[in-house]
Design an enzyme around this catalytic site. Structure first.
Site, mmCIF file in Angstrom:
data_model
loop_
_atom_site.group_PDB
_atom_site.id
_atom_site.type_symbol
_atom_site.label_atom_id
_atom_site.label_comp_id
_atom_site.label_asym_id
_atom_site.label_seq_id
_atom_site.Cartn_x
_atom_site.Cartn_y
_atom_site.Cartn_z
ATOM 1 N N GLY A 111 35.448 40.149 41.586
ATOM 2 C CA GLY A 111 35.499 39.766 40.172
ATOM 3 C C GLY A 111 34.488 40.482 39.309
ATOM 4 N N GLY A 151 42.355 39.514 43.476
ATOM 5 C CA GLY A 151 42.156 38.420 42.531
ATOM 6 C C GLY A 151 42.701 38.796 41.164
ATOM 7 N N GLY A 152 41.822 39.298 40.310
ATOM 8 C CA GLY A 152 42.166 39.577 38.912
ATOM 9 C C GLY A 152 43.453 40.364 38.715
ATOM 10 C CD1 TRP A 199 47.560 34.971 41.116
ATOM 11 C CD2 TRP A 199 48.980 33.271 40.823
ATOM 12 N NE1 TRP A 199 48.821 35.498 40.994
ATOM 13 C CE2 TRP A 199 49.713 34.469 40.805
ATOM 14 C CE3 TRP A 199 49.665 32.067 40.654
ATOM 15 C CZ2 TRP A 199 51.097 34.498 40.628
ATOM 16 C CZ3 TRP A 199 51.041 32.093 40.484
ATOM 17 C CH2 TRP A 199 51.748 33.301 40.459
ATOM 18 C CE LYS A 200 39.341 35.214 42.533
ATOM 19 N NZ LYS A 200 38.042 35.823 42.522
HETATM 20 C C1 PEP Z 1 39.393 37.584 45.439
HETATM 21 O O1 PEP Z 1 39.672 36.645 44.730
HETATM 22 O O2 PEP Z 1 39.373 37.431 46.658
HETATM 23 C C2 PEP Z 1 39.085 38.874 44.826
HETATM 24 C C3 PEP Z 1 38.890 39.904 45.604
HETATM 25 O O3 PEP Z 1 39.021 38.928 43.453
HETATM 26 P P1 PEP Z 1 38.966 40.267 42.539
HETATM 27 O O4 PEP Z 1 40.099 41.152 42.999
HETATM 28 O O5 PEP Z 1 39.153 39.787 41.141
HETATM 29 O O6 PEP Z 1 37.648 40.909 42.794
#
Ligand code: PEP
Length: 266
Positions: free
Chosen positions: A188, A249-250, A10-11
């Site tokens: 991202g 991530g997203g 979730w960063k």
């Molecule tokens: C991540 O945060 O490790 C990632 C892969 O993000 P995203 O899926 O948004 O590219």
């Protein structure tokens, strides 16, 4: 057989309340899923509340980073024992957003000041050795930046990151280590690495483990792919020989899209 592992990073997103709402929506969506390890990585302040909100769900909670010392005069840091205390059972290390952004300065800061997060191959190694002395499952992130890919250095960069991370790791510990291959240019950005190419580089990760620890260790080690994974791309990626899961991530910020990715691993 390697158990698929789907992790949601979730960063710097979601308050405690938002994390709890997510848990209430997400846990029932994956309750009947068997044979897939699932973990969420909220901000540190939400770990304990998220763990409690997940109740008897098998979904695990993890820390996005940590310092390798257990305690002491390290202002602003969090340690493995504190993460365990908060309910974490997994931990990320070496995420590209922590590796000094690979030297790429933050856009709103100048020069050296822009390198606000300072992980290096050396600190990733220190963190991995510490994690292997704890109860937490470490996910070690590796991956190349765009210029390294364009110059044909992808395999060497990834191999080197793994060799450096594994320095001093014992053969008896390697089965606990999870790798996440995350091409930095695909994080991202909405750009997914083609499934065949993601699989090929995950194969390089496996071959590097084989070279150090032998065939059985390489066969057992789990490797996630990460970089703009979406419900639409997950099934193809997860069907690949060397891809045993995803670091998301997203698409992990919404319960329905993350649940769809978990289901794609079944
Ligand atoms: C991540 O945060 O490790 C990632 C892969 O993000 P995203 O899926 O948004 O590219």
């Amino acid at each position: 057989m390697r158990t698929p592992f789907i992790a949601g990073n979730w960063k710097l997103n979601k308050t405690i309340g938002e994390s709890q709402s997510f848990a209430r929506e997400f846990a029932p969506l994956v309750q009947d899923v068997e044979g897939v390890q699932v973990a969420l990585f909220p901000v540190f302040t939400a770990i304990s509340a998220l763990k409690t909100a997940l109740g008897d769900s098998k979904v695990e909670v993890g820390g996005q980073d940590f310092y390798w010392k257990a305690s002491g005069a390290y202002t602003g840091e969090v340690s493995l024992p504190l993460l365990e205390d908060a309910g974490a059972s997994v931990v990320l290390l070496g995420h590209s957003e922590r590796r000094g952004r690979f030297g790429v300065p933050e856009p709103d800061l100048e020069g050296e000041a822009g390198r606000v997060f300072g992980d290096s191959d050396h600190s990733v190694n220190k963190k991995l050795l510490a994690a292997l002395c704890s109860s937490l499952t470490p996910i070690v992130c590796v991956g190349e930046i765009l210029t390294e890919r364009e110059n044909g250095h992808t395999d060497a960069v990834v191999e080197n990151q793994i060799v450096m991370a594994l320095d001093g790791v014992d053969a008896s510990q390697i089965a606990r280590v999870v790798f996440a291959y995350e091409p930095v240019w695909a994080i991202g950005t909405g750009k997914t690495c083609e499934a065949d190419e993601a699989n090929r580089v995950c194969g390089v990760v496996r071959a590097t483990v084989v070279a150090k620890f032998g065939l059985d260790a390489g066969d057992a080690v789990r490797i996630q792919y990460g970089g703009s994974v979406k419900p639409e791309s997950a099934r193809e990626l997860l069907a690949m020989e060397h891809i045993d899961g995803a670091l998301v991530g997203g698409a992990s910020l919404k319960a329905d899209s993350f649940a769809a990715i978990v289901r794609a691993a079944v």
